[in-house]
Scaffold this motif. Sequence first.
Motif, PDB file in Angstrom:
ATOM      1  N   VAL A 194      41.240  27.276  43.129  1.00 44.86           N
ATOM      2  CA  VAL A 194      39.862  27.239  43.631  1.00 44.86           C
ATOM      3  C   VAL A 194      39.138  28.532  43.282  1.00 44.86           C
ATOM      4  O   VAL A 194      37.971  28.531  42.856  1.00 44.86           O
ATOM      5  CB  VAL A 194      39.859  27.007  45.156  1.00 44.86           C
ATOM      6  N   LEU A 195      39.833  29.665  43.439  1.00 45.08           N
ATOM      7  CA  LEU A 195      39.211  30.949  43.138  1.00 45.08           C
ATOM      8  C   LEU A 195      38.907  31.099  41.652  1.00 45.08           C
ATOM      9  O   LEU A 195      37.976  31.832  41.270  1.00 45.08           O
ATOM     10  CB  LEU A 195      40.108  32.092  43.611  1.00 45.08           C
ATOM     11  N   MET A 196      39.696  30.431  40.802  1.00 47.29           N
ATOM     12  CA  MET A 196      39.397  30.476  39.359  1.00 47.29           C
ATOM     13  C   MET A 196      37.983  29.987  39.094  1.00 47.29           C
ATOM     14  O   MET A 196      37.249  30.539  38.258  1.00 47.29           O
ATOM     15  CB  MET A 196      40.409  29.614  38.591  1.00 47.29           C
ATOM     16  N   THR A 197      37.605  28.898  39.782  1.00 57.93           N
ATOM     17  CA  THR A 197      36.269  28.339  39.608  1.00 57.93           C
ATOM     18  C   THR A 197      35.213  29.254  40.208  1.00 57.93           C
ATOM     19  O   THR A 197      34.179  29.530  39.587  1.00 57.93           O
ATOM     20  CB  THR A 197      36.199  26.949  40.262  1.00 57.93           C
ATOM     21  N   LEU A 198      35.484  29.736  41.445  1.00 62.83           N
ATOM     22  CA  LEU A 198      34.492  30.563  42.124  1.00 62.83           C
ATOM     23  C   LEU A 198      34.252  31.886  41.393  1.00 62.83           C
ATOM     24  O   LEU A 198      33.125  32.418  41.416  1.00 62.83           O
ATOM     25  CB  LEU A 198      34.948  30.851  43.563  1.00 62.83           C
ATOM     26  N   LEU A 199      35.297  32.421  40.746  1.00 60.32           N
ATOM     27  CA  LEU A 199      35.173  33.723  40.080  1.00 60.32           C
ATOM     28  C   LEU A 199      34.927  33.594  38.580  1.00 60.32           C
ATOM     29  O   LEU A 199      35.010  34.594  37.844  1.00 60.32           O
ATOM     30  CB  LEU A 199      36.459  34.548  40.325  1.00 60.32           C
ATOM     31  N   ASN A 200      34.635  32.397  38.114  1.00 61.68           N
ATOM     32  CA  ASN A 200      34.498  32.155  36.679  1.00 61.68           C
ATOM     33  C   ASN A 200      33.343  32.951  36.070  1.00 61.68           C
ATOM     34  O   ASN A 200      33.358  33.273  34.894  1.00 61.68           O
ATOM     35  CB  ASN A 200      34.302  30.656  36.415  1.00 61.68           C
ATOM     36  N   SER A 201      32.344  33.267  36.876  1.00 65.54           N
ATOM     37  CA  SER A 201      31.182  34.005  36.372  1.00 65.54           C
ATOM     38  C   SER A 201      31.490  35.474  36.130  1.00 65.54           C
ATOM     39  O   SER A 201      30.677  36.188  35.523  1.00 65.54           O
ATOM     40  CB  SER A 201      30.019  33.898  37.366  1.00 65.54           C
ATOM     41  N   TRP A 202      32.627  35.956  36.612  1.00 63.41           N
ATOM     42  CA  TRP A 202      33.012  37.356  36.441  1.00 63.41           C
ATOM     43  C   TRP A 202      34.353  37.402  35.693  1.00 63.41           C
ATOM     44  O   TRP A 202      35.431  37.371  36.307  1.00 63.41           O
ATOM     45  CB  TRP A 202      33.145  38.035  37.788  1.00 63.41           C
ATOM     46  N   PRO A 203      34.336  37.467  34.387  1.00 63.75           N
ATOM     47  CA  PRO A 203      35.567  37.374  33.581  1.00 63.75           C
ATOM     48  C   PRO A 203      36.602  38.455  33.899  1.00 63.75           C
ATOM     49  O   PRO A 203      37.790  38.266  33.630  1.00 63.75           O
ATOM     50  CB  PRO A 203      35.043  37.533  32.143  1.00 63.75           C
ATOM     51  N   HIS A 204      36.155  39.596  34.466  1.00 62.55           N
ATOM     52  CA  HIS A 204      37.110  40.670  34.782  1.00 62.55           C
ATOM     53  C   HIS A 204      37.870  40.402  36.087  1.00 62.55           C
ATOM     54  O   HIS A 204      38.772  41.161  36.449  1.00 62.55           O
ATOM     55  CB  HIS A 204      36.389  42.016  34.876  1.00 62.55           C
ATOM     56  N   LEU A 205      37.498  39.324  36.798  1.00 59.64           N
ATOM     57  CA  LEU A 205      38.221  38.929  38.014  1.00 59.64           C
ATOM     58  C   LEU A 205      39.101  37.721  37.715  1.00 59.64           C
ATOM     59  O   LEU A 205      38.874  36.992  36.753  1.00 59.64           O
ATOM     60  CB  LEU A 205      37.241  38.620  39.141  1.00 59.64           C
ATOM     61  N   ASN A 206      40.080  37.481  38.577  1.00 60.80           N
ATOM     62  CA  ASN A 206      41.042  36.410  38.308  1.00 60.80           C
ATOM     63  C   ASN A 206      41.560  35.836  39.628  1.00 60.80           C
ATOM     64  O   ASN A 206      41.891  36.593  40.556  1.00 60.80           O
ATOM     65  CB  ASN A 206      42.210  36.951  37.472  1.00 60.80           C
ATOM     66  N   GLY A 207      41.623  34.490  39.708  1.00 64.51           N
ATOM     67  CA  GLY A 207      42.089  33.832  40.942  1.00 64.51           C
ATOM     68  C   GLY A 207      43.525  34.180  41.289  1.00 64.51           C
ATOM     69  O   GLY A 207      43.870  34.379  42.463  1.00 64.51           O
ATOM     70  N   SER A 208      44.415  34.265  40.303  1.00 61.93           N
ATOM     71  CA  SER A 208      45.816  34.611  40.572  1.00 61.93           C
ATOM     72  C   SER A 208      45.931  36.029  41.100  1.00 61.93           C
ATOM     73  O   SER A 208      46.665  36.305  42.070  1.00 61.93           O
ATOM     74  CB  SER A 208      46.643  34.466  39.291  1.00 61.93           C
TER      75      SER A 208
END
Length: 735
Positions: free
Chosen positions: A215-229
Amino acid sequence: MVTRWRAWYLPIAVVMAVADVALIVLGTRTVFSNLLVWVPAVLGVAMAVANFAAAARGTTGQLRTFWRRLTVAMAFVLVAALSQTVDVMTVRSAGMPPIGSRTLLLYVAGTVLAISAMLRLPGGGRSWRQLTTAVLDVTVVAVTAGIAASEYVGWFMDRFGVSTSAWWLNIAMMAIAVAGVVVVVKIMAARQSPVPRAALWWLAPIGLAGPISTVLMTLLNSWPHLNGSAAVLPFVGLFGTLAAFAQQRPGGHAAPTLHPSFYRRSTAVPLVATGLASVLVATVYLRTGHLSTVQVGGTTLLLLLVVARQAMALSENSTLLDTVAHYAMHDELTGLYSRRYFTAAVAEASGPHTVMLVDLKDFRSINDSLGPAAGDALLIAFAARLSGLVGADAVVARLGGDEFGLLLPGTTAVTIGDEPLHADGHEVIVDLSIGVAEGDDDLFRRAEIALREATVNPGQAVVRYDASLERRLNQRATIAADLRRALSAGEFHLLYQPVVELPGGRMVGVESLIRWRRPDGATVSPADFIPVAEDTGLIVELGAWIIDTVCAQAAAWRHRHGPGALQSVAVNVSARQLLDPSLPDVVATALARHGVPASQLTVEITETAVFGGGRALNTVTALSSLGVSIALDDFGTGHSSLGLLRTCPVDAIKVDKSFVDGLNGTPQQEAIAIALTGIAETMGLRTVAEGVETPEQAQRLFELGYRHAQGFHFARPLPPEEIDALLDRAHRLAA
């Protein structure tokens, strides 16, 4: 040094989780290196690996194996996190965050190993109802997960497409979710577990890491330097560290038995699962206007499972209520009926019946000397004997402690013998106090009155109720009410009976005897008020007054007639006083206050008082250490007399009057008196013959080797001033 470093594991894990949240929030406002969010992720998981390894080193057996397996599983997750860090730096992908097949394989391997560790953890035995309920709970959770998965898979495919990497990522996330379900179900189903329940609950949220990261992968997709894992891995480390700390804290090395009340609380899990599935299905329908076949079929199956689960729960609750009802009416130790059942049965009995109440004398002493295990075994053995004596129509109950009750049809009591009882490797003979009431009215209360009479009168083992017992009970109640007032008002006084030297009759000592005279001049017999004082506990206070008064009187005689006028002044000490650990201090204080040497005081005890050893014998030993002489009173009439001469610090024995009465009769009648003086001489003990009433008895005692005696032949109990007169006369004769 290692232990000090372990103390930092949890703070580091907390810091990594907090740092991760801070970086995620900061990363939505500014751009930084995509490697930065992986620092707390890797360190957090590393803390969990270190803590799991520490938990394994600090445990043994199944626990060590379990934590070692989790250490290996979390190590795979740590390597996977490092691998994903490399992926982030080297792989370029559009839409889906960079994650290679090697990384996915490591995540799946770690998850499978964690599931294996949980499934191989023993959960303890359960009844078939509990096992069936656990299976239904697992199925409910699994169907709920299936319904959620059907919606999750559709969302995942819409978001990331059907590439090979997407499929592998989906499989990995589902596997991690399954691990979380397995942990929760394991907690639910375990009746007993070597792992503390708190540790298992801390492990449970780790299974949510996969779906949440997706879920976080989708929410953070706009910030490539962040990652759901990277966002969830520090919390994987934190929860793992908390689980290991729950294992390592004091008392964490064994999980408590899961009681039925806890299992009933665990029914919240399937109910929550059903509620979540309902919310999910309703949301999907409101959003799309239709449901998939899987969702409809799953919801139907879920409802059927919940109905079956509740039916099984009702059946289990019924069984539980039956069990509770059984234990409410039965004694857990012996299996006999309880006091509640017995009193109800007596009240409801119609027609003539017999109630017998049985008390085991000196059970506390036996329990103290042989140990609680032997005490329990003795109660079980006695319960079995009672059950074997009566028929099927009788009610046998344990009323509490060492008291038992029998309700018998008709008006004939059974005879309870005194054969030895086998108790934890010991053969024990116990004396009994038995109260019997017959008829058809108020039997339990009347039997209690009879038992009370049997208890306070050692010479009466069996007492049958009659109206005179009520009068004596009322008399004892009146005495009990007056005792403390009488002590405060100074209504007690002491008499002293001389102990003389044979054959001449010179007084060498005295025995103190308490008397009670009311203000109206009426006297109360010691046979009436001493047992009441024992029962109420006032004997301790009364005994302290006697000891102090005797010491004061001994000091007065020493001052008037010289130190050698009396060799010994004796005071009787009851069984209840010997159980008071402060008695030696009371005696020492009285001796010091009045300046009386300890060797001049003799403490007379009965064999029964010290038969069981324990606290009473410890008190006697402490008194002997003061230098006080110890005399066994009424010797030969109590328990195991000869054995006591070896275990109890005795200086003198007082031969009971019953043996003196047989003198000048047949050789058989004199045999015990002859034997006792021989034993005493061999063991270096003084002997005093009690109850001497004739000159012939006195002469025969001297011929048999006795050198001290007391009784009416020499003098009755006298007030202190008459003892003074006897001492003056002896002094004049000596002069």
